[in-house]
Design an enzyme around this catalytic site. Structure first.
Site, mmCIF file in Angstrom:
data_model
loop_
_atom_site.group_PDB
_atom_site.id
_atom_site.type_symbol
_atom_site.label_atom_id
_atom_site.label_comp_id
_atom_site.label_asym_id
_atom_site.label_seq_id
_atom_site.Cartn_x
_atom_site.Cartn_y
_atom_site.Cartn_z
ATOM 1 N N SER A 91 138.765 -3.790 -70.275
ATOM 2 C CA SER A 91 137.719 -4.492 -69.516
ATOM 3 C C SER A 91 136.839 -5.384 -70.166
ATOM 4 O O SER A 91 136.152 -6.182 -69.465
ATOM 5 C CB SER A 91 137.307 -3.712 -68.154
ATOM 6 O OG SER A 91 136.099 -2.674 -68.971
ATOM 7 N N LYS A 130 130.522 -1.593 -61.366
ATOM 8 C CA LYS A 130 129.995 -2.462 -62.347
ATOM 9 C C LYS A 130 129.144 -3.394 -61.670
ATOM 10 O O LYS A 130 128.159 -3.950 -62.363
ATOM 11 C CB LYS A 130 131.152 -3.021 -62.984
ATOM 12 C CG LYS A 130 132.090 -2.177 -63.902
ATOM 13 C CD LYS A 130 133.267 -2.841 -64.450
ATOM 14 C CE LYS A 130 133.951 -1.716 -65.394
ATOM 15 N NZ LYS A 130 135.202 -2.382 -66.048
#
EC number: 3.4.21.53
Length: 340
Positions: free
Chosen positions: A235, A280
């Site tokens: 990611s 996140k």
């Protein structure tokens, strides 16, 4: 006698508490955490200083936790999710799972360097060496014949030169049809006879029961270095690429702004979805980031939708920037206002 019973009860309760702490619950606890600043972790020798801040977001987690930790995790107010343990869902050992995460990060670094150098009109020497197992269907009965450290190099005697070629070889087969996979294992080539998955997928296509990702080797630019350890997964790809571009070019994309984000990066510039978007986004907002780059919704994931729901539901002030490619991400950053 009564005191003895009380003492015995305390001992039994203690045994149960300690025992429950080491018995896995089958769940992971995901936490929001602050992004990691990439300025000092991604280096380009004699490059330009960052005019702003780029944050690589990640998710802190407790894997397959014991009951007391699961309960404690639920007490946190912001950015906590309880999800089925990845090791249980994938039917994989934690060591093998971490190895896959490590491979994903290694390939993310290679892709980031390749795309950043390509952006600078460089022509990096890139070689496909094979494919590593990224995911197994838990009920594919041949999955235990393949190790996560294997590198797939051929199928039915055909040397593999691209993902598209491998995909076509699989599509030409019927479900539950024999296939011979040639893998490199511990420096030696080994042929393994398996059968394709007994059912077709959602698109009515034959598939293997094992999903793979490319393994690339790159003639590296000695001026580029990544000082990232103990963080795995794919990611970080987009943000690593943007950090390199920012350090390679005199024109600032950040213009004094604080930008966090997530998303994979592919060799064609495609930005792919990832997990843990909720955590996140919350972590970036708590750390004071002003903008968040998020993979736009597509057939592979709905990161953008989750991020929008999180911003609205949690009352966050961070501004979302959905992107589908590296080109779009660069273009969107160029639109940011000056923030001196």
């Amino acid at each position: 006698m009564r005191d003895k019973k009380i003492a015995l009860g305390i001992v039994l309760a203690s045994i149960l508490l300690v025992g429950s702490a080491i018995v896995p619950t089958g769940y992971d606890v995901l936490f929001a955490d602050e992004p990691i600043m990439l300025d000092e972790l991604v280096d380009y020798e004699d490059g330009y200083e960052l005019d702003g801040e780029i944050g690589m977001t990640y998710v802190s987690s407790l894997e397959n936790v014991g009951w007391p930790y699961l309960v404690l995790g639920m007490l946190f107010e912001e950015g906590v999710d309880i999800e089925p343990a990845a090791t249980e869902e994938l039917d994989i050992d934690v060591e093998d799972l971490h190895y896959q995460y490590e491979m994903m990060m290694i390939q993310s670094k290679i892709k980031a360097e390749y795309k950043a150098r390509e952006y600078m009109d460089d022509s990096p020497d890139l070689t496909l060496t094979g494919f590593y197992p990224a995911y197994f269907e838990p009920d594919w009965k041949y999955k235990n014949m393949i190790k996560v450290t294997d590198i797939l190099v051929a199928m039915d005697g055909v040397e593999l030169e691209s993902y598209e070629q491998l995909d076509q070889l699989i599509l030409e087969k019927e479900p539950d049809e024999k296939a011979v996979l040639s893998v490199m294992r511990d420096g030696e080539r080994k042929d393994i006879e398996v059968r394709t998955y007994p059912e077709r997928d959602y698109y009515n296509n034959t598939f293997l029961g094992m999903y793979v990702e490319e393994v690339f080797e790159l003639v590296e630019d000695e001026r580029i270095s990544f000082n990232i350890e103990e963080i795995g997964g794919p990611s970080a790809g987009l943000m690593l690429t943007l950090t390199l571009i920012e350090k390679m070019t005199e024109e600032s994309l950040l213009k004094g702004n604080k930008v966090a984000g997530t998303g994979t990066i592919e060799m064609d510039g495609f930005v792919g979805p990832i997990g843990g978007v909720k955590q996140k986004v919350i972590g970036a907002d708590l750390a004071g980031y002003e903008y968040f780059l998020v993979p736009e919704d597509n057939d592979y994931g709905n990161n953008e939708e989750i991020a929008k729901q999180t911003v609205k539901g949690e009352g966050l002030s961070i501004k979302l920037i959905p992107v589908g490619s590296l080109e779009e991400a660069v273009a969107e950053l160029k639109k940011l206002p000056e923030n001196k």
